[in-house]
Write a protein that holds these residues in place. Structure first.
Motif, mmCIF file in Angstrom:
data_model
loop_
_atom_site.group_PDB
_atom_site.id
_atom_site.type_symbol
_atom_site.label_atom_id
_atom_site.label_comp_id
_atom_site.label_asym_id
_atom_site.label_seq_id
_atom_site.Cartn_x
_atom_site.Cartn_y
_atom_site.Cartn_z
ATOM 1 N N ALA A 80 11.096 -18.849 36.839
ATOM 2 C CA ALA A 80 11.067 -20.297 37.101
ATOM 3 C C ALA A 80 9.860 -20.945 36.431
ATOM 4 C CB ALA A 80 11.031 -20.546 38.608
ATOM 5 N N ASP A 81 8.817 -20.152 36.168
ATOM 6 C CA ASP A 81 7.599 -20.708 35.576
ATOM 7 C C ASP A 81 7.509 -20.458 34.071
ATOM 8 O OD1 ASP A 81 6.789 -21.770 37.958
ATOM 9 O OD2 ASP A 81 5.499 -20.084 38.500
ATOM 10 N N LEU A 82 8.569 -19.888 33.474
ATOM 11 C CA LEU A 82 8.532 -19.578 32.040
ATOM 12 C C LEU A 82 9.631 -20.332 31.301
ATOM 13 C CD1 LEU A 82 8.090 -15.679 32.192
ATOM 14 C CD2 LEU A 82 6.295 -17.405 32.024
ATOM 15 N N ASP A 83 9.355 -20.630 30.026
ATOM 16 C CA ASP A 83 10.363 -21.254 29.166
ATOM 17 C C ASP A 83 11.236 -20.132 28.585
ATOM 18 O OD1 ASP A 83 10.269 -23.858 26.746
ATOM 19 O OD2 ASP A 83 11.603 -22.125 26.716
ATOM 20 N N ALA A 84 12.546 -20.199 28.841
ATOM 21 C CA ALA A 84 13.436 -19.102 28.440
ATOM 22 C C ALA A 84 13.499 -18.931 26.924
ATOM 23 C CB ALA A 84 14.839 -19.350 28.987
ATOM 24 N N LYS A 85 13.201 -19.999 26.169
ATOM 25 C CA LYS A 85 13.326 -19.918 24.713
ATOM 26 C C LYS A 85 12.085 -19.281 24.076
ATOM 27 C CE LYS A 85 14.783 -22.567 20.797
ATOM 28 N NZ LYS A 85 14.599 -23.836 20.131
ATOM 29 N N THR A 86 10.919 -19.579 24.664
ATOM 30 C CA THR A 86 9.669 -19.121 24.031
ATOM 31 C C THR A 86 8.890 -18.130 24.867
ATOM 32 O OG1 THR A 86 8.456 -20.905 25.097
ATOM 33 C CG2 THR A 86 9.396 -21.372 22.909
ATOM 34 N N MET A 87 9.212 -18.003 26.146
ATOM 35 C CA MET A 87 8.505 -17.158 27.109
ATOM 36 C C MET A 87 7.114 -17.701 27.458
ATOM 37 S SD MET A 87 10.988 -15.128 27.332
ATOM 38 C CE MET A 87 10.336 -14.061 28.568
ATOM 39 N N GLU A 88 6.876 -18.958 27.094
ATOM 40 C CA GLU A 88 5.585 -19.593 27.400
ATOM 41 C C GLU A 88 5.568 -20.060 28.863
ATOM 42 O OE1 GLU A 88 4.869 -23.160 25.098
ATOM 43 O OE2 GLU A 88 2.708 -22.756 25.040
ATOM 44 N N ALA A 89 4.401 -19.928 29.500
ATOM 45 C CA ALA A 89 4.266 -20.448 30.866
ATOM 46 C C ALA A 89 4.325 -21.965 30.788
ATOM 47 C CB ALA A 89 2.943 -19.986 31.461
ATOM 48 N N ARG A 90 5.251 -22.563 31.537
ATOM 49 C CA ARG A 90 5.464 -24.016 31.429
ATOM 50 C C ARG A 90 4.186 -24.801 31.702
ATOM 51 N NH1 ARG A 90 10.926 -24.902 31.463
ATOM 52 N NH2 ARG A 90 12.176 -23.313 32.486
ATOM 53 N N ALA A 91 3.398 -24.339 32.684
ATOM 54 C CA ALA A 91 2.221 -25.114 33.096
ATOM 55 C C ALA A 91 0.947 -24.695 32.350
ATOM 56 C CB ALA A 91 2.014 -24.951 34.599
ATOM 57 N N VAL A 92 1.057 -23.663 31.491
ATOM 58 C CA VAL A 92 -0.142 -23.176 30.793
ATOM 59 C C VAL A 92 0.178 -23.016 29.302
ATOM 60 C CG1 VAL A 92 -2.038 -21.496 30.870
ATOM 61 C CG2 VAL A 92 -0.560 -21.790 32.885
ATOM 62 N N PRO A 93 0.202 -24.107 28.534
ATOM 63 C CA PRO A 93 0.555 -24.003 27.127
ATOM 64 C C PRO A 93 -0.329 -22.968 26.417
ATOM 65 C CG PRO A 93 0.339 -26.308 27.803
ATOM 66 C CD PRO A 93 -0.129 -25.478 28.954
ATOM 67 N N GLY A 94 0.317 -22.115 25.615
ATOM 68 C CA GLY A 94 -0.434 -21.097 24.872
ATOM 69 C C GLY A 94 -0.437 -19.736 25.544
ATOM 70 N N LEU A 95 0.022 -19.666 26.810
ATOM 71 C CA LEU A 95 0.056 -18.374 27.517
ATOM 72 C C LEU A 95 1.515 -17.920 27.667
ATOM 73 C CD1 LEU A 95 -1.699 -16.255 29.049
ATOM 74 C CD2 LEU A 95 -1.233 -17.557 31.141
ATOM 75 N N TYR A 96 1.804 -16.686 27.232
ATOM 76 C CA TYR A 96 3.186 -16.168 27.184
ATOM 77 C C TYR A 96 3.286 -14.862 27.967
ATOM 78 C CZ TYR A 96 3.223 -19.373 23.224
ATOM 79 O OH TYR A 96 3.095 -20.491 22.426
ATOM 80 N N PHE A 97 4.457 -14.582 28.514
ATOM 81 C CA PHE A 97 4.719 -13.315 29.212
ATOM 82 C C PHE A 97 6.011 -12.720 28.643
ATOM 83 C CE2 PHE A 97 1.915 -15.619 31.922
ATOM 84 C CZ PHE A 97 1.128 -14.658 32.534
#
Ligand code: FDA
Length: 396
Positions: free
Chosen positions: A349-366
Motif C-alpha cells: 500500500a505504501d509502494l508504487d507498483a510501477k517503480t517500487m518507490e515508497a510513495r511518501a519517500v521519493p528516492g527510496l525503493y524496496f
C-alpha cells in the motif's frame, strides 16, 4: 563523503539485477552487502542449480501464485519484465537450462553461472560491489539519503533496499529492510516463515516418526487451497514440496487434509487384490500399494488386523479413508532457520507498483523479498526478485 547516483542495499538476486539495469542506463551504482560473497541464496538455490523462473507464470496465474495483502500489486512489474525476458537474458549469457516439473526452469550447470552473469552486468559500467559492509541505517540528507555502514557513510539521491527477508539468518538475513521501512514511517504486514517444513506435537510424532524418510505423492489441502506434490515424513513432522507450498497458507491451530493416495481409489484396489490374493496379511496387501511403514501405520490406526480376505468392504473403506482423508494438525513450523522465504513485509500500500518507490519517500525503493509479495515454490520468488529489481532499475 562518497557520493553515488544509486546505492543498493543487498547483493542478492533483486539487488544485483537492479544494479545491472541501472548501470546499463549509465548510472554510478554502489551495491553494499555484509556477506563475504554476493548472491549466496542464488548459489544454494534449487539444489545448487537455481530454479530461476517458472514458465507457467502468466498474467492470469500470477495473482494466485503470489501471496500478498494486495494480490494484484506484483502484476505490473511481473508483466513488464516477464519470465520470457529473464530466459532471454540467461540465453544471451550462454547459460544452458532445462525444464523440470510444472514450468520450473533450472540451470544445467551450477547456479554460480547466474551470479557471474549478474556481476558481469554490474561490471559492464560504473558499478561497484562492496562486500563485508554491513548497512546500519538510512537517513534523509537534503534531497537524497545518507547510508550508515560498518565501513563509513555514503550518499546518493536514490537508495534501493534489497536486503531480503528474515529467512535463514545463517546465510545473512537480518531483517534490516523492515527497520529501514519503519524508520521512514512505512507500514509492514505481519511477517512469518513460509515455504517451510511443518512440525508435529510430541504425541503425534511418536506415531509418525517411524515413517521419517518416506516420500510419496500427495494432495495437501488447507481450506480451498490444495497442492498435488511430493510429501516427505521427517523426524519433526512433514516436509516436501506439498508441505512447503501449503505452509504459506497454514496458520497455527489450523488443520491440514491430506490424501496420501491421490487420484486413485484405495478401497477398490484393495478389493481387487482380495479377489486374487486374499490370504495375504492386510498390511502386506496395503504395502503393495504404498510404502510399507505407512501401510503398517494406517492399519494400526484403524485397529484392523488379520488377512485381507477377512476384511469386508466397509473395513476396506475405513482403511482407505485413513489414507485418502488423513487429517493432521501441525503445531508449528521449523521457522526462519529453514524457511525458503518470508511471507509479508513492506506493505504494498505504501509502494508504487510501477517503480517500487515508497510513495511518501521519493528516492527510496524496496524490491525483492523485503516487500509483501511471496511466490509459490518453483522459481516464482526469483522471478519476483528479477521483475521488481528491473522495475526500480529503470527509474533510479
Ligand atoms: P536475498 O536474501 O537474496 O538478498 C539479500 C541480501 O541482503 C543478502 O545478500 C544479504 O547478505 C544482504 N543483507 C541483509 N542484511 C544486510 C545488512 N544489514 N547489511 C548489508 N547487507 C545485508 N527461489 C526461487 O525462485 N527458486 C529457487 O530455486 C529457490 N531456492 C531457494 C533455496 C533456499 C535454500 C532458500 C533459502 C531460498 C530459495 N529461494 C528460491 C528463494 C530466493 O532465494 C529468494 O526469494 C531470493 O533470494 C530473494 O532475493 P532478494 O534479493 O530479495 O534477497
Amino acid at each position: 563523503m562518497e557520493n553515488w547516483d544509486v546505492i543498493i542495499l543487498g547483493a542478492g538476486a533483486a539487488g544485483l539485477f537492479c544494479a545491472g539495469e541501472a548501470v546499463r542506463r549509465g548510472r554510478r551504482v554502489l551495491v553494499l552487502d555484509h556477506a563475504a560473497n554476493p548472491g549466496e541464496k542464488i548459489r544454494i538455490s534449487g539444489g545448487g542449480r537455481c530454479n530461476f523462473t517458472n514458465r507457467e507464470l502468466t498474467r492470469q496465474s500470477a495473482p494466485e501464485r503470489f501471496l500478498s495483502e494486495n494480490q494484484r500489486f506484483a502484476l505490473s512489474a511481473l508483466s513488464r519484465f516477464t519470465a520470457a525476458d529473464f530466459i532471454a537474458r540467461i540465453d544471451r549469457a550462454g547459460i544452458a537450462w532445462h525444464e523440470k516439473h510444472r514450468g520450473q526452469l533450472f540451470c544445467d550447470g551450477k547456479a554460480t553461472q547466474v551470479i557471474r552473469m549478474l556481476l558481469s552486468d554490474l561490471g559492464a559500467g560504473a558499478g561497484e560491489l562492496r562486500l563485508d559492509c554491513a548497512v546500519e541505517a538510512v537517513r534523509r540528507e537534503g534531497d537524497g539519503f545518507e547510508v550508515a555502514t560498518s565501513l563509513g557513510h555514503v550518499r546518493a539521491p536514490h537508495v534501493v533496499v534489497a536486503t531480503g527477508g528474515k529467512s535463514i539468518p545463517k546465510m545473512g538475513a537480518t531483517g534490516i529492510g523492515y527497520r529501514i521501512a519503519e524508520s521512514f514511517g512505512l507500514r509492514l504486514t505481519e511477517t512469518r516463515p513460509a515455504l517451510v517444513p511443518l512440525t508435529f506435537a510430541e504425541q503425534d510424532l511418536a506415531r509418525t516418526a517411524p515413517m521419517a524418510g518416506i516420500a510419496l505423492p500427495a494432495r495437501v489441502r488447507h481450506g480451498r487451497t490444495s497442492f498435488d506434490e511430493d510429501l516427505l515424513f521427517t523426524h519433526r513432522g512433514l516436509s516436501g514440496p506439498a508441505i512447503l507450498q501449503i505452509s504459506s497458507y497454514w496458520r497455527e491451530g489450523d488443520m491440514l487434509n491430506l490424501d496420501l493416495f491421490p487420484g486413485r481409489n484405495l478401497a477398490q484396489e484393495l478389493a481387487e487384490i482380495r479377489s486374487t490374493a486374499g490370504r495375504v496379511a492386510l498390511h502386506n496387501a496395503l504395502a503393495r500399494l504404498i510404502p510399507e511403514k505407512l501401510a503398517a501405520y494406517a492399519v494400526a490406526e484403524t485397529g484392523l488386523s488379520g488377512r485381507l480376505a477377512d476384511q469386508n468392504n466397509r473395513a476396506l473403506e475405513r482403511l482407505a479413508d485413513q489414507l485418502h482423508k488423513w487429517e493432521v494438525r501441525p503445531v508449528g513450523s521449523e521457522g526462519y532457520r529453514t524457511a525458503e522465504v518470508t511471507l509479508g513485509g513492506v506493505s504494498t500500500a505504501d509502494l508504487d507498483a510501477k517503480t517500487m518507490e515508497a510513495r511518501a519517500v521519493p528516492g527510496l525503493y524496496f524490491i525483492g523479498e523485503v516487500v509483501d509479495v511471496t511466490g509459490w515454490l518453483g522459481g516464482y520468488n526469483f522471478q519476483w526478485a528479477w521483475s521488481s529489481g528491473w522495475a526500480a532499475g529503470q527509474v533510479v
